[in-house]
Design a protein around this motif. Structure first.
Motif, short mmCIF file in Angstrom:
data_model
loop_
_atom_site.label_atom_id
_atom_site.label_comp_id
_atom_site.label_asym_id
_atom_site.label_seq_id
_atom_site.Cartn_x
_atom_site.Cartn_y
_atom_site.Cartn_z
N TYR A 1 0.81 -1.23 0.00
CA TYR A 1 0.00 0.00 0.00
C TYR A 1 0.84 1.28 0.00
O TYR A 1 0.47 2.25 -0.67
N PRO A 2 1.97 1.33 0.74
CA PRO A 2 2.80 2.54 0.61
C PRO A 2 3.28 2.77 -0.83
O PRO A 2 3.34 3.92 -1.28
N ASP A 3 3.61 1.69 -1.54
CA ASP A 3 4.01 1.84 -2.95
C ASP A 3 2.87 2.41 -3.79
O ASP A 3 3.10 3.23 -4.68
N ILE A 4 1.65 1.98 -3.50
CA ILE A 4 0.50 2.51 -4.23
C ILE A 4 0.29 3.98 -3.87
O ILE A 4 0.10 4.82 -4.75
N TRP A 5 0.36 4.28 -2.59
CA TRP A 5 0.11 5.64 -2.12
C TRP A 5 1.14 6.62 -2.69
O TRP A 5 0.79 7.71 -3.13
#
Length: 176
Positions: free
Chosen positions: A80-84
């Motif tokens: 999710y951090p990569d997506i964000w």
């Protein structure tokens, strides 16, 4: 970009698809000849669920190439951090959305089979865990909790869609 193509174009052999549809058609015809009414509908929906899950297994395990070494990611929402922060965007986001979409038909079919909500979700979780463990055992991809979470969300969405469609159908029948 290659990951997106791989997700959108799984390498399921046409022989698997044709054979599975042939078996499904024969099973549906046999069931239709042997039963009537709601029992027939449940058997047909069960056959469709089995067929769909077989194709999911084909695209996620059987026809997927082997990787070097077993890979597992147990931390939920690890990407999710990569997506964000758009590190590997949109590949990670598309992977999440496709995992959700993959199990929407399962939720719809489980609803059609008359499963209660909790039982349908439990079956969705079990089916997803089977896929992930198979990927780990047969070295066919990353075994991750994210996929189980996203598949379960898809199952919930599918089940809720079935409930909405059922309410609409009941309202239309009552309106006549």
């Amino acid at each position: 970009m290659d990951e997106i193509y791989e997700w959108l174009n799984p390498r399921v052999s046409i022989e698997y698809i044709l054979l599975s549809f042939l078996v499904l058609c024969v099973a549906i015809v046999v069931v239709m000849l042997m039963t009537k009414g709601k029992k027939m509908m449940r058997l047909v929906l069960g056959a469709l669920l089995t067929e769909y899950y077989f194709l999911v297994i084909c695209s996620t395990v059987i026809c997927r190439p082997c990787h070097h070494g077993k890979r597992i990611e147990l931390m939920p929402f690890w990407n999710y951090p990569d997506i964000w922060y758009r590190v590997d965007y949109p590949a990670d986001l598309i992977e999440v959305l496709l995992n959700i979409a993959l199990f929407i038909p399962i939720g719809l079919l489980l609803g059609g089979l008359g499963m209660k909500f909790k039982k349908a979700i439990l079956i969705g979780i079990v089916l997803s865990v089977i896929i992930e463990l198979s990927q780990f055992v047969y070295v066919k991809g990353l075994c991750e909790t994210n996929d189980v979470i996203h598949n379960t969300i898809g199952c919930v969405v599918g089940y809720l869609c079935f409930c909405v469609l059922l309410k609409i159908h009941q309202a239309c029948v009552a309106w006549r």
